[in-house]
Design an enzyme around this catalytic site. Structure first.
Site, PDB file in Angstrom:
ATOM      1  N   GLU A  32      12.262  -2.890  -3.525  1.00  0.00           N
ATOM      2  CA  GLU A  32      11.147  -3.010  -2.570  1.00  0.00           C
ATOM      3  C   GLU A  32      10.136  -1.878  -2.736  1.00  0.00           C
ATOM      4  O   GLU A  32      10.521  -0.719  -2.900  1.00  0.00           O
ATOM      5  CB  GLU A  32      11.738  -2.998  -1.150  1.00  0.00           C
ATOM      6  CG  GLU A  32      11.082  -3.970  -0.227  1.00  0.00           C
ATOM      7  CD  GLU A  32      11.215  -5.418  -0.685  1.00  0.00           C
ATOM      8  OE1 GLU A  32      10.267  -5.933  -1.304  1.00  0.00           O
ATOM      9  OE2 GLU A  32      12.265  -6.030  -0.402  1.00  0.00           O
ATOM     10  N   HIS A  33       8.882  -2.256  -2.680  1.00  0.00           N
ATOM     11  CA  HIS A  33       7.753  -1.327  -2.863  1.00  0.00           C
ATOM     12  C   HIS A  33       7.805  -0.684  -4.252  1.00  0.00           C
ATOM     13  O   HIS A  33       7.543   0.500  -4.427  1.00  0.00           O
ATOM     14  CB  HIS A  33       7.709  -0.270  -1.751  1.00  0.00           C
ATOM     15  CG  HIS A  33       7.248  -0.870  -0.450  1.00  0.00           C
ATOM     16  ND1 HIS A  33       5.925  -1.044  -0.137  1.00  0.00           N
ATOM     17  CD2 HIS A  33       7.947  -1.400   0.589  1.00  0.00           C
ATOM     18  CE1 HIS A  33       5.819  -1.632   1.045  1.00  0.00           C
ATOM     19  NE2 HIS A  33       7.040  -1.871   1.507  1.00  0.00           N
ATOM     20  N   SER A 125       3.973 -16.394   2.630  1.00  0.00           N
ATOM     21  CA  SER A 125       3.201 -17.625   2.823  1.00  0.00           C
ATOM     22  C   SER A 125       1.833 -17.474   2.161  1.00  0.00           C
ATOM     23  O   SER A 125       1.281 -18.442   1.637  1.00  0.00           O
ATOM     24  CB  SER A 125       3.061 -17.950   4.305  1.00  0.00           C
ATOM     25  OG  SER A 125       2.537 -16.853   5.003  1.00  0.00           O
ATOM     26  N   GLU A 158      -5.664 -11.484  -3.359  1.00  0.00           N
ATOM     27  CA  GLU A 158      -5.013 -10.614  -2.361  1.00  0.00           C
ATOM     28  C   GLU A 158      -5.681  -9.230  -2.343  1.00  0.00           C
ATOM     29  O   GLU A 158      -5.990  -8.700  -1.287  1.00  0.00           O
ATOM     30  CB  GLU A 158      -3.537 -10.491  -2.759  1.00  0.00           C
ATOM     31  CG  GLU A 158      -2.603 -10.105  -1.669  1.00  0.00           C
ATOM     32  CD  GLU A 158      -2.376 -11.201  -0.637  1.00  0.00           C
ATOM     33  OE1 GLU A 158      -2.580 -10.894   0.530  1.00  0.00           O
ATOM     34  OE2 GLU A 158      -2.028 -12.345  -1.005  1.00  0.00           O
ATOM     35  N   ASP A 170       5.046 -11.006  -5.567  1.00  0.00           N
ATOM     36  CA  ASP A 170       5.082 -12.241  -4.777  1.00  0.00           C
ATOM     37  C   ASP A 170       4.529 -13.414  -5.577  1.00  0.00           C
ATOM     38  O   ASP A 170       5.139 -14.488  -5.658  1.00  0.00           O
ATOM     39  CB  ASP A 170       4.271 -12.080  -3.486  1.00  0.00           C
ATOM     40  CG  ASP A 170       4.776 -10.936  -2.631  1.00  0.00           C
ATOM     41  OD1 ASP A 170       5.869 -10.423  -2.929  1.00  0.00           O
ATOM     42  OD2 ASP A 170       4.075 -10.561  -1.683  1.00  0.00           O
TER      43      ASP A 170
HETATM   44  C1  GLA Z   1       4.565  -7.233  -0.192  1.00  0.00           C
HETATM   45  C2  GLA Z   1       3.633  -7.209  -1.395  1.00  0.00           C
HETATM   46  C3  GLA Z   1       4.415  -7.103  -2.695  1.00  0.00           C
HETATM   47  C4  GLA Z   1       5.449  -5.974  -2.662  1.00  0.00           C
HETATM   48  C5  GLA Z   1       6.257  -6.022  -1.370  1.00  0.00           C
HETATM   49  C6  GLA Z   1       7.141  -4.813  -1.196  1.00  0.00           C
HETATM   50  O1  GLA Z   1       5.311  -8.403  -0.206  1.00  0.00           O
HETATM   51  O2  GLA Z   1       2.817  -8.344  -1.416  1.00  0.00           O
HETATM   52  O3  GLA Z   1       3.508  -6.950  -3.772  1.00  0.00           O
HETATM   53  O4  GLA Z   1       4.821  -4.740  -2.835  1.00  0.00           O
HETATM   54  O5  GLA Z   1       5.431  -6.110  -0.225  1.00  0.00           O
HETATM   55  O6  GLA Z   1       8.117  -4.771  -2.180  1.00  0.00           O
END
Ligand code: GLA
Length: 395
Positions: A32-33, A125, A158, A170
């Site tokens: 994550e991140h 989404s 985005e 994502d």
């Molecule tokens: C959101 C962002 C992703 C990613 C996550 C954290 O979903 O859209 O690009 O950075 O947070 O892992």
């Protein structure tokens, strides 16, 4: 069930749709991140997603409607568009905008969307709407984009149209997801491997905190900024392109370059989390689910303590999971600040887990979570009858 949406389309546009498409949401199993720091992530597509039905019109207009939302828009063909407030249709609008900027030969379309991903749940989404639009327009007008180009275009929507500095994870998972597989994606070079994710005798539960998400975009952008500061500090001594270009051993040695304690902790999370993903991939491929679950807990702890993107609601879910012997791992998934957690739960104990967690969470937080038993689905595609049945649009 396709028929239900077809008749919605007919009601709206007085004709039948010509083509239909589907794009899933995604969950991130671990990592994550990390995507905007060039490291490893392990997302997968889920079976909930966005459906899009379309037909051409001769009025040179884009008519954008949704079976979920009241808001709709009708806009003439133009070479560029601008974001309109916080409306859901900014996502399709952004895709059309960048395709027009790319000089694509688009023409009038009547579009109807329906999604069954809970909004604001952190299950992407938005990436799902972007990808279903980009894929559909590319298919319908034979624009010639590759799938990866559609992913990059959607990420541009985005970043530059919506204004969230998100990474590629994502959109990549929504496009390239495969049934019953996790993707091990290297965000440095976009190379990826697929990993079998037969989780038997466990299942992956998705727990929506149902926390109204506020400020998550600005907090997200703040974390992206902190990582950029960490990278800049380390670059004084090291030749790095991304934060994840160093390992935790080198980080120990060079962390003194980062003067802000907060920024140092952010960097520590990023570097260690990317290494956890590598271990998690080995565990999953070797069917060591207990080992995988342990890494999930470690990931959550790091997101809570070092990266500070969890919160009472997500922590309550993980705290409960730790006390329930049906569960072998749990963590927040996605950006954080609310949204969803995931848990690896013994199939036969799932009902007990759901009931126990609901009581615990409601007592602690004041309202109930929503708990799903999730399946790993496929990426964006033309909607054929083989896709899962969906519920009737609820408006
Ligand atoms: C959101 C962002 C992703 C990613 C996550 C954290 O979903 O859209 O690009 O950075 O947070 O892992």
């Amino acid at each position: 069930m396709k028929k239900v949406l077809e008749s919605e389309f007919q009601k709206e546009y007085k004709k039948l749709p010509q083509k239909s498409f589907f794009a899933p949401g995604r969950l991130n199993m671990i990592g994550e991140h990390i995507d905007y720091n060039g490291g490893l992530v392990m997302p997968c597509a889920i079976t909930m997603g966005t459906y899009l039905l379309l037909a051409p019109n001769s009025d040179h207009l884009f008519r954008i409607n949704s079976a979920n939302f009241e808001e709709s828009v009708e806009i003439p063909l133009a070479s560029s568009y601008i974001k309109s407030g916080e409306s859901w249709y900014n996502y399709p609008l952004g895709v059309i905008h960048f395709m027009m900027q790319d000089k694509c030969n688009l023409d009038g379309l009547d579009l109807l969307y329906y999604g069954n991903i809970p909004i604001g749940s952190g299950l992407s989404s938005s990436a799902s709407i972007e990808l279903v639009t980009a894929f559909a327009l590319n298919d319908f007008f034979s624009l010639g984009y590759s799938l990866l180009e559609l992913v990059l275009l959607s990420q541009r929507v985005e970043n530059k149209f919506i204004g969230v500095s998100s990474g590629i994870m994502d959109q990549f998972a929504v496009a390239f997801g495969q049934k019953d597989k996790a993707l091990l994606l290297n965000c440095n070079n976009l190379e990826y491997a697929v990993i079998d994710s037969h989780l038997d005798p466990y299942l992956l539960a998705i727990i929506n905190t149902n926390k109204p998400r506020k400020l998550s975009a600005s907090k997200y952008n703040e974390r992206v900024g902190e990582c950029a500061l960490a990278l800049k500090a380390l670059q004084e001594e090291l030749d790095l392109t991304y934060l994840c270009d160093i390992d935790s051993v080198a980080f120990q040695q060079y962390q003194y370059l980062i003067t802000s304690e907060t920024v140092r902790r952010r960097a520590q999370h990023v570097i260690e989390e990317s290494e956890r993903v590598k271990k998690a991939a080995t565990a999953l491929a070797g069917r060591d689910l207990t080992g995988f679950g342990k890494l999930m807990y470690e990931s959550h702890d790091s997101l809570k303590m070092l990266y500070e993107v969890s919160g009472n609601e997500l922590d309550a879910i993980v705290d409960y999971a730790l006390t329930d012997k049906n569960v072998i791992g749990a963590r927040m998934t996605g950006a954080g600040f609310g949204g969803c957690a995931i848990a690896l739960v013994a199939k036969e104990g799932f009902q007990r887990f759901s009931a126990g967690l609901t009581v615990y969470y409601a007592a602690k937080i004041g309202y109930s979570p929503t708990i799903y038993s999730s399946e790993i689905g496929r990426g964006v595609c033309t909607w054929l009858s083989a896709l899962p049945e969906i519920d009737h649009p609820d408006d």
